[in-house]
Scaffold this active site. Sequence first.
Site, PDB file in Angstrom:
ATOM      1  N   LYS A  13       0.860  -1.201   0.000  1.00  0.00           N
ATOM      2  CA  LYS A  13       0.000   0.000   0.000  1.00  0.00           C
ATOM      3  C   LYS A  13       0.882   1.232   0.000  1.00  0.00           C
ATOM      4  O   LYS A  13       2.067   1.186   0.375  1.00  0.00           O
ATOM      5  CB  LYS A  13      -0.931   0.030   1.217  1.00  0.00           C
ATOM      6  CG  LYS A  13      -0.248   0.005   2.607  1.00  0.00           C
ATOM      7  CD  LYS A  13       0.242   1.328   3.156  1.00  0.00           C
ATOM      8  CE  LYS A  13       0.815   1.187   4.579  1.00  0.00           C
ATOM      9  NZ  LYS A  13       1.588   2.326   5.048  1.00  0.00           N
ATOM     10  N   MET A  97      11.061  -4.705   4.321  1.00  0.00           N
ATOM     11  CA  MET A  97      10.512  -4.580   5.681  1.00  0.00           C
ATOM     12  C   MET A  97      10.879  -3.207   6.237  1.00  0.00           C
ATOM     13  O   MET A  97      11.982  -2.719   6.026  1.00  0.00           O
ATOM     14  CB  MET A  97      11.070  -5.682   6.570  1.00  0.00           C
ATOM     15  CG  MET A  97      10.633  -7.053   6.124  1.00  0.00           C
ATOM     16  SD  MET A  97      10.660  -8.250   7.456  1.00  0.00           S
ATOM     17  CE  MET A  97      12.315  -8.828   7.390  1.00  0.00           C
ATOM     18  N   GLY A  99       9.463  -0.482   5.305  1.00  0.00           N
ATOM     19  CA  GLY A  99       9.472   0.432   4.167  1.00  0.00           C
ATOM     20  C   GLY A  99       8.260   1.348   4.120  1.00  0.00           C
ATOM     21  O   GLY A  99       8.161   2.195   3.243  1.00  0.00           O
ATOM     22  N   SER A 106      -0.009  -6.517   5.261  1.00  0.00           N
ATOM     23  CA  SER A 106      -0.594  -7.152   4.081  1.00  0.00           C
ATOM     24  C   SER A 106      -0.476  -8.673   4.187  1.00  0.00           C
ATOM     25  O   SER A 106      -1.422  -9.405   3.893  1.00  0.00           O
ATOM     26  CB  SER A 106       0.121  -6.647   2.825  1.00  0.00           C
ATOM     27  OG  SER A 106      -0.375  -7.284   1.681  1.00  0.00           O
ATOM     28  N   ASP A 138      -2.779  -1.215  10.200  1.00  0.00           N
ATOM     29  CA  ASP A 138      -2.961  -1.230   8.750  1.00  0.00           C
ATOM     30  C   ASP A 138      -3.624  -2.504   8.229  1.00  0.00           C
ATOM     31  O   ASP A 138      -3.913  -2.595   7.040  1.00  0.00           O
ATOM     32  CB  ASP A 138      -1.595  -1.112   8.042  1.00  0.00           C
ATOM     33  CG  ASP A 138      -1.082   0.315   8.029  1.00  0.00           C
ATOM     34  OD1 ASP A 138      -1.835   1.223   8.407  1.00  0.00           O
ATOM     35  OD2 ASP A 138       0.079   0.494   7.628  1.00  0.00           O
TER      36      ASP A 138
HETATM   37  C1  CDM Z   1       1.683   4.910   9.911  1.00  0.00           C
HETATM   38  C2  CDM Z   1       1.017   3.818   9.108  1.00  0.00           C
HETATM   39  O1  CDM Z   1       1.950   3.090   8.336  1.00  0.00           O
HETATM   40  C3  CDM Z   1       0.027   4.438   8.136  1.00  0.00           C
HETATM   41  O2  CDM Z   1      -0.398   3.513   7.202  1.00  0.00           O
HETATM   42  C4  CDM Z   1       0.302   2.860  10.010  1.00  0.00           C
HETATM   43  O3  CDM Z   1      -0.739   3.456  10.724  1.00  0.00           O
HETATM   44  C5  CDM Z   1       1.194   2.011  10.866  1.00  0.00           C
HETATM   45  O4  CDM Z   1       0.501   0.817  10.985  1.00  0.00           O
HETATM   46  P1  CDM Z   1       1.177  -0.527  11.504  1.00  0.00           P
HETATM   47  O5  CDM Z   1       2.548  -0.691  10.954  1.00  0.00           O
HETATM   48  O6  CDM Z   1       0.164  -1.614  11.281  1.00  0.00           O
HETATM   49  O7  CDM Z   1       1.327  -0.127  12.986  1.00  0.00           O
HETATM   50  P2  CDM Z   1       1.207  -0.986  14.301  1.00  0.00           P
HETATM   51  O8  CDM Z   1       1.985  -2.249  14.168  1.00  0.00           O
HETATM   52  O9  CDM Z   1      -0.235  -1.053  14.708  1.00  0.00           O
HETATM   53  O10 CDM Z   1       1.965   0.032  15.285  1.00  0.00           O
HETATM   54  C6  CDM Z   1       3.354   0.182  15.367  1.00  0.00           C
HETATM   55  C7  CDM Z   1       3.640   1.303  16.327  1.00  0.00           C
HETATM   56  O11 CDM Z   1       3.365   2.561  15.700  1.00  0.00           O
HETATM   57  C8  CDM Z   1       2.719   3.475  16.566  1.00  0.00           C
HETATM   58  N1  CDM Z   1       1.420   3.852  15.975  1.00  0.00           N
HETATM   59  C9  CDM Z   1       0.904   3.149  14.936  1.00  0.00           C
HETATM   60  C10 CDM Z   1      -0.296   3.533  14.368  1.00  0.00           C
HETATM   61  C11 CDM Z   1      -0.943   4.675  14.886  1.00  0.00           C
HETATM   62  N2  CDM Z   1      -2.094   5.088  14.385  1.00  0.00           N
HETATM   63  N3  CDM Z   1      -0.407   5.357  15.926  1.00  0.00           N
HETATM   64  C12 CDM Z   1       0.773   4.970  16.466  1.00  0.00           C
HETATM   65  O12 CDM Z   1       1.248   5.605  17.398  1.00  0.00           O
HETATM   66  C13 CDM Z   1       2.606   2.774  17.876  1.00  0.00           C
HETATM   67  O13 CDM Z   1       3.714   3.194  18.643  1.00  0.00           O
HETATM   68  C14 CDM Z   1       2.762   1.308  17.561  1.00  0.00           C
HETATM   69  O14 CDM Z   1       3.369   0.615  18.596  1.00  0.00           O
HETATM   70  N1  ATP Z   2       5.370 -11.177   7.597  1.00  0.00           N
HETATM   71  C1  ATP Z   2       6.087 -10.095   7.905  1.00  0.00           C
HETATM   72  N2  ATP Z   2       6.547  -9.292   6.933  1.00  0.00           N
HETATM   73  C2  ATP Z   2       7.240  -8.182   7.236  1.00  0.00           C
HETATM   74  N3  ATP Z   2       7.558  -7.821   8.477  1.00  0.00           N
HETATM   75  C3  ATP Z   2       7.130  -8.557   9.490  1.00  0.00           C
HETATM   76  C4  ATP Z   2       6.373  -9.738   9.242  1.00  0.00           C
HETATM   77  N4  ATP Z   2       6.091 -10.286  10.428  1.00  0.00           N
HETATM   78  C5  ATP Z   2       6.634  -9.495  11.359  1.00  0.00           C
HETATM   79  N5  ATP Z   2       7.270  -8.457  10.828  1.00  0.00           N
HETATM   80  C6  ATP Z   2       7.955  -7.382  11.574  1.00  0.00           C
HETATM   81  O1  ATP Z   2       7.239  -6.150  11.348  1.00  0.00           O
HETATM   82  C7  ATP Z   2       8.145  -5.079  11.081  1.00  0.00           C
HETATM   83  C8  ATP Z   2       7.470  -4.060  10.163  1.00  0.00           C
HETATM   84  O2  ATP Z   2       7.337  -4.639   8.921  1.00  0.00           O
HETATM   85  P1  ATP Z   2       6.508  -4.063   7.717  1.00  0.00           P
HETATM   86  O3  ATP Z   2       7.093  -4.633   6.486  1.00  0.00           O
HETATM   87  O4  ATP Z   2       5.049  -4.258   7.922  1.00  0.00           O
HETATM   88  O5  ATP Z   2       6.855  -2.516   7.837  1.00  0.00           O
HETATM   89  P2  ATP Z   2       6.232  -1.312   7.161  1.00  0.00           P
HETATM   90  O6  ATP Z   2       6.140  -1.525   5.700  1.00  0.00           O
HETATM   91  O7  ATP Z   2       6.992  -0.132   7.660  1.00  0.00           O
HETATM   92  O8  ATP Z   2       4.762  -1.281   7.727  1.00  0.00           O
HETATM   93  P3  ATP Z   2       3.737  -0.102   7.883  1.00  0.00           P
HETATM   94  O9  ATP Z   2       3.657   0.642   6.627  1.00  0.00           O
HETATM   95  O10 ATP Z   2       2.478  -0.881   8.167  1.00  0.00           O
HETATM   96  O11 ATP Z   2       4.258   0.703   9.031  1.00  0.00           O
HETATM   97  C9  ATP Z   2       9.364  -5.750  10.463  1.00  0.00           C
HETATM   98  O12 ATP Z   2      10.527  -5.025  10.696  1.00  0.00           O
HETATM   99  C10 ATP Z   2       9.399  -7.116  11.136  1.00  0.00           C
HETATM  100  O13 ATP Z   2      10.162  -7.065  12.321  1.00  0.00           O
END
Ligand code: CDM
Ligand code: ATP
Length: 283
Positions: A13, A97, A99, A106, A138
Amino acid sequence: MTAARLTLPSPAKLNLMLHILGRREDGYHELQTLFQFLDYGDEITFAVRDDGVIQLHTEFAGVPHDSNLIVRAAKMLQQQSGCALGIDIWIDKVLPMGGGIGGGSSNAATTLLGLNHLWQLGWDEDRLAQLGLSLGADVPVFVRGHAAFAEGVGEKLTPVDPEEPWYLVLVPQVAVSTAEIFSDPLLTRNTPPIKVRPVPEGNSRNDCLPVVARRYPEVRNALDLLGKFTEAKLTGTGSCVFGGFPSKAEADKVSALLTETLTGFVAKGSNVSMLHRKLQSLL
Ligand SMILES: C[C@](O)(CO)[C@H](O)COP(=O)(O)OP(=O)(O)OC[C@H]1O[C@@H](n2ccc(N)nc2=O)[C@H](O)[C@@H]1O
Ligand SMILES: Nc1ncnc2c1ncn2[C@@H]1O[C@H](COP(=O)(O)OP(=O)(O)OP(=O)(O)O)[C@@H](O)[C@H]1O
């Protein structure tokens, strides 16, 4: 008898804009963000097993088996549905990861929808999205599979249909921790809510950008490079940076200028996720 087997896409996304409105008591942030999918992502293969075991066969550097969002999603669904079946899982991981393109979320959503199908649970999307939210903010949008304007912590979704340009996504070689960015004292947390629908043009800012750019020179470089050709934006909390182009050829032309130290990919924006298109074709 051969076990039921299914391969499903797990798309990325983009956050086309991201405003931070405030911080809740539990530390999570109230957001307004616009999600669109990319026709680009991982592929997850599932094979049903009858002994109840959940086994992910692909190793992830730095992510223990039971912490992987794929395994956590599968175990949670198994537990909450009381299903006695298990699953073997393999993933072809292409999404970076940390990113900001939602790879982990997803993967969790693809697992929930894939297992709901293979285990024949008959759960509706509302129930799957609710379970998904406990795995990550997300996850629900990936469960729903339609581009959306999101509020709350990302779970209140209104479907939208923005343009579907071709994107060039730059992938700086650095993983950004979402929690780290959300806990930075310099983060803007008081953007006034947009009350007009549909969201007016010109609201393309990402409030995380100044904090991420300050901490990560690799992200700054990517923004500078792409900004020479189009409006360069940060997705989520980064590290990926993206820009839209009217055609694949134009996106490819800029992509050809990338060096070994800054890679990227070209993908079409999509308002219906390729996961849902594939699931639809199975019905
Ligand atoms: C910033 C976005 O990437 C926008 O799409 C997302 O809202 C993040 O979503 P995500 O990776 O699924 O996040 P989560 O795994 O739920 O949260 C990771 C950490 O980000 C912070 N977090 C996340 C989402 C949110 N609305 N507020 C937060 O403060 C929290 O500290 C949480 O511990
Ligand atoms: N199946 C998985 N794929 C990717 N990361 C994973 C998975 N399971 C656990 N993780 C953990 O989640 C962390 C965040 O990964 P992710 O790829 O979702 O990051 P992101 O793209 O920044 O997500 P977002 O945009 O939702 O913040 C990784 O660094 C890893 O430690």
